[in-house]
Design an enzyme around this catalytic site. Sequence first.
Site, PDB file in Angstrom:
ATOM      1  N   GLY A 123       0.783  -1.115   0.133  1.00  0.00           N
ATOM      2  CA  GLY A 123       0.045  -0.108  -0.033  1.00  0.00           C
ATOM      3  C   GLY A 123       0.778   1.197  -0.071  1.00  0.00           C
ATOM      4  N   CYS A 124       0.410   2.260   0.515  1.00  0.00           N
ATOM      5  CA  CYS A 124       0.973   3.531   0.720  1.00  0.00           C
ATOM      6  C   CYS A 124       2.304   3.193   1.548  1.00  0.00           C
ATOM      7  CB  CYS A 124       0.061   4.662   1.175  1.00  0.00           C
ATOM      8  SG  CYS A 124       1.067   6.175   1.368  1.00  0.00           S
TER       9      CYS A 124
END
Length: 178
Positions: A14-15
């Site tokens: 993810g981020c």
Amino acid sequence: MTASNLERITLAGGCFWCLEAVYERVRGVHQVENGYSNGQAANPNYEQVCSGHTGHAEVVRIDFDPAVVSLRELLEVFFTIHDPTTLNRQGADAGTQYRSGIYWHGEAQRQLAAEVLGEANEHHAGRVVTELLPETNYHPAEAYHQHYYARNPEQGYCAFVVAGKVDKFLASFKRLVK
């Protein structure tokens, strides 16, 4: 890497702000760098990666001392703080740049990561979509992405998303906290 006793692993979950904020708190981790990996474009920037056209994942490159924290422990943290069963998505963040991946640096890492990945897949009833590949075409993210949570804890995404992952790590891995 500056110290000969350090190893490096590259992770996508993810981020990269979320992963960075957690791994900066792990004892034995000497450096975490946000970047882009395993895509086709040379020297991509954030806007290009976010477009989904470069094929890169947002990643953290982690330099760690295996005498203090093992790769297995780092991977256990990894599989706890993100959802490895959602393809190209973590929460509201969607796109191939948010995929789950372990990008190894050497055959011993590949073997151990495959073992831990298999255990995670068993735990998640065969639904894990984490890719396991050598790190390729890595490029560091822009300076403003580095140590982002540490510099911006009150920013909306940090306060509501990153902080939750940090809290989960702190509650689940007390033995690994710096």
